[in-house]
Write an enzyme that holds these catalytic residues in place. Structure first.
Site, PDB file in Angstrom:
ATOM      1  N   LYS A 140      31.006 -34.173  12.288  1.00 58.03           N
ATOM      2  CA  LYS A 140      32.111 -35.934  12.256  1.00 58.03           C
ATOM      3  C   LYS A 140      32.652 -36.826  12.562  1.00 58.03           C
ATOM      4  O   LYS A 140      33.652 -35.437  12.350  1.00 58.03           O
ATOM      5  CB  LYS A 140      31.248 -36.307  10.818  1.00 58.03           C
ATOM      6  CG  LYS A 140      29.804 -36.747  10.884  1.00 58.03           C
ATOM      7  CD  LYS A 140      29.352 -36.715   9.260  1.00 58.03           C
ATOM      8  CE  LYS A 140      27.974 -37.234   8.961  1.00 58.03           C
ATOM      9  NZ  LYS A 140      27.449 -37.403   7.403  1.00 58.03           N
ATOM     10  N   HIS A 143      36.695 -40.240  10.490  1.00 57.34           N
ATOM     11  CA  HIS A 143      36.111 -42.172  10.246  1.00 57.34           C
ATOM     12  C   HIS A 143      37.425 -42.536  10.080  1.00 57.34           C
ATOM     13  O   HIS A 143      38.165 -41.943   9.094  1.00 57.34           O
ATOM     14  CB  HIS A 143      34.781 -41.884   9.398  1.00 57.34           C
ATOM     15  CG  HIS A 143      34.371 -43.207   9.420  1.00 57.34           C
ATOM     16  ND1 HIS A 143      35.157 -44.239   8.882  1.00 57.34           N
ATOM     17  CD2 HIS A 143      33.213 -43.404  10.051  1.00 57.34           C
ATOM     18  CE1 HIS A 143      34.337 -45.146   8.913  1.00 57.34           C
ATOM     19  NE2 HIS A 143      32.871 -44.906  10.322  1.00 57.34           N
ATOM     20  N   HIS A 146      38.410 -42.110   5.920  1.00 52.53           N
ATOM     21  CA  HIS A 146      39.283 -40.798   5.964  1.00 52.53           C
ATOM     22  C   HIS A 146      41.236 -41.741   6.185  1.00 52.53           C
ATOM     23  O   HIS A 146      41.329 -40.917   5.769  1.00 52.53           O
ATOM     24  CB  HIS A 146      38.910 -39.784   6.431  1.00 52.53           C
ATOM     25  CG  HIS A 146      37.300 -40.003   6.128  1.00 52.53           C
ATOM     26  ND1 HIS A 146      37.123 -38.725   4.688  1.00 52.53           N
ATOM     27  CD2 HIS A 146      36.238 -39.400   6.242  1.00 52.53           C
ATOM     28  CE1 HIS A 146      35.985 -38.550   4.240  1.00 52.53           C
ATOM     29  NE2 HIS A 146      35.316 -38.646   5.942  1.00 52.53           N
TER      30      HIS A 146
END
Length: 606
Positions: A140, A143, A146
């Site tokens: 992923k 984001h 984080h």
């Protein structure tokens, strides 16, 4: 450390009057924060700290009476020039020239250790500290959620390293779990090797969105995902190969993001590493009689007689996030034997860590007391101007773009050698200061307009202050020894305010080290920047250090040969400018030290 010398001197005098060992008094003596009101002193002693009974049993008037009586018994000396009282405090004003000279000497001598080389830290035992932070999910895009874990964990590691602890930084990647069953099955349906090569994480994100939508409409896809994850846990070659490919391309892209953030790790581990060790944890729970099974075959543990059960195993025998975290904690304790093991995640995971620590306690691991969860709140309203779903890379690019626009419209912008690097550092400073200004556990509303202001309490202003002070050093040069400086020229209110603020640095670092909150250091640096700006305006400097020194030497010689007083008006100006250069150099040094602890790289030009 300058403050230590003065605290010890004050404690020695208090000790004689109170008949209490001086070492017991030191921590009750603190530097007075700089304020717009007239300072009541440089240090204050809280009388309630030595009252025989609990201070709650004393009224305010009782405490004040004790304060007045104590102040009457104390005497001024070569260090303390004035003693007064405040509300429950005895205030001490240090001899002005001694104060200035001592603080500047310690800033210059201690360098990056200024504030650390303090008695507040000297008696602390050196420890082994493990910090787990960042922990993005493989396959992923990184984001923005984080970002907080990454910069907070980095700060905690930086501060503990500076204090002298042995720190291990761990990035615990989310590289296992049922989501990989979905992604693996989804890639077989929607994946493209060509797109995976050109833009791996973006393509995997798109695949994950597609398969999630499809699985909500088709139960067969859910079964395929479960089957893929079961084969993955069984280490079947085809599934493991595809998973490993996803992992490799993800880490490759993450490393570039961490490089932009100025963050590094000692170890990249992941949930996958503990897949087999999970079985040992389940066997241990079973042996001790804590593992129960539901009718469906799900493994559960009751944390209390009346509490809800905690799930530790799926009905098909596959592991869960909690089980893997338990295995990881046990493994790390065996491998590193840390004195403290810190987990930096958002506060929604607080129940998870409470369950984890309780299960470790059930298993008889007393070291679970050494485990600590540092929770943080959510960032609200963080979007790019395009208004898209925000990934960290987009936020960093947006910060750089907006800094670049502001530079282009500013009349005071200077040419720099590495423009993009400078812009990146300014943008990151803006994000970090915005994030660290409040309590970590609090949510906050993000605002680009507020974050990138060049004035006010922002990271841009701190960077600007550092660059301005560095520019002063480039023009005027630097002082190498404080002993050559005449500190009588640093008695202006603006200079004294800066010295008093520098005096507090060790207390601020100590406070942050105790509660792991960066807001104390942020507040300190912002105040230091505002005080420096005010002083820079009121205390001008003209000429370079070599030029000033040479002119001073020549003027002294000429006037002495003529049998006249060497302290002419011009000589007075030369000494004053040299002293001011020394003060601003000390301020820039401490400002840079604090910025680095927060994870900010100071810029020299803006």
């Amino acid at each position: 450390m300058a403050a230590c010398r003065f605290r010890r001197s004050i404690a020695a005098q208090l000790s004689r009057v109170l008949e209490v060992p001086s070492e017991n008094l030191v921590k009750s003596i603190s530097a007075v924060p700089v304020s717009k009101k007239r300072q009541s002193g440089d240090f204050q002693f809280f009388v309630s700290s030595v009252l025989n009974a609990n201070s709650n049993n004393y009224s305010r008037s009782d405490i004040q009476l004790q304060t007045e009586r104590l102040a009457e018994k104390l005497k001024c000396d070569t260090v303390v020039k004035e003693i007064s009282t405040g509300e429950g405090t005895v205030n001490f004003t240090i001899d002005r020239e001694l104060l200035v000279k001592t603080v500047l000497q310690h800033v210059f001598e201690d360098g990056s250790q200024y504030g650390i080389r303090s008695e507040l830290f000297s008696k602390l035992p050196k420890r082994k500290i493990l910090v787990e932070f960042s922990s993005p999910n493989i396959a992923k895009k990184f984001h923005v959620g984080h970002l907080r874990s990454t910069i907070i964990g980095n700060f905690i590691a930086n501060l503990n390293e500076a204090i002298g602890h042995q720190v291990t930084r761990i990035n615990y990647l989310g590289d296992w779990g049922m989501q990989f069953g979905l992604l693996g099955a989804g890639f077989q349906w929607f994946g493209s090797e060509e797109k995976l090569k050109s833009n791996p994480l973006q393509h995997l994100f798109e695949v994950y969105v597609q398969v999630n939508k499809a699985s909500a409409e088709d139960e067969n896809i859910k079964k395929l995902a479960q089957d893929f994850f079961r084969k993955l846990e069984a280490r079947e070659e085809q599934e493991v190969s595809l998973w490993q490919h996803f992992r490799d391309v993800s880490i490759e892209e993450y490393v570039q993001i961490y490089k932009r953030l100025g963050v590094c790790f000692d170890e990249y581990s992941g949930e996958s590493f503990y897949q087999e060790k999970c079985q040992e944890v389940l066997k241990m729970l079973d042996r001790k009689g804590f593992l129960k099974k539901t009718e469906e075959g799900t493994g559960i543990v009751y944390l209390s007689e009346k509490g809800d059960p905690c799930t530790v195993m799926r009905s098909d025998g596959t592991s869960l996030y909690l089980t893997r975290d338990l295995a990881a904690a046990i493994d790390r304790m065996n491998k590193y034997n840390p004195d403290t093991m810190i987990y930096v995640t958002d506060k929604s995971q607080t129940p998870h860590f409470q369950q984890m620590f309780q299960i470790l306690k059930l298993l008889g691991y007393e070291w679970m007391e050494r485990c600590q969860h540092v929770p943080f709140g959510r960032v609200q309203g963080m979007k790019t101007r395009k208004g898209e779903v925000v990934f960290l890379e987009d936020v960093l690019d947006e910060a750089c773009s907006m800094v670049l626009e502001k530079r282009a419209s500013s009349k005071t912008t200077k040419e720099v050698d590495n423009t993009l690097e400078t812009i990146e550092r300014i943008g990151l400073a803006a994000l970090i200061i915005q994030d660290f200004r409040g309590l970590l556990s609090s949510d906050y509303q993000f605002s680009w307009e507020r974050v990138l202001q060049s004035r006010g309490d922002t990271g841009v202003f701190i960077q600007y202050t550092h660059a301005r002070l560095h520019s002063l050093e480039e023009v005027c040069g630097t002082v190498s020894q404080v002993s050559h400086i005449n500190t009588t020229f640093l008695q202006d209110p603006q200079a004294i305010s800066l010295i008093q603020h520098l005096l507090r640095y060790d207390e601020v670092l100590y406070q942050s080290s105790q509660d792991l909150q960066p807001k104390h250091i942020v507040s300190y640096l912002l105040t230091l920047s505002h005080l420096a700006a005010a002083a820079h305006k009121m205390l001008p400097v003209k000429g370079s250090v070599p030029e000033l020194a040479e002119r001073q030497k020549k003027r002294d010689t000429e006037r002495q040969h003529a049998g006249r007083n060497p302290h002419s008006d011009e000589n007075y100006q030369l000494c004053m400018w040299l002293a001011r250069i020394c003060l601003f150099q000390a301020v820039r040094s401490v400002l840079a030290n604090g910025m680095k602890l927060l994870g900010i790289t100071p810029v020299n030009k803006m």
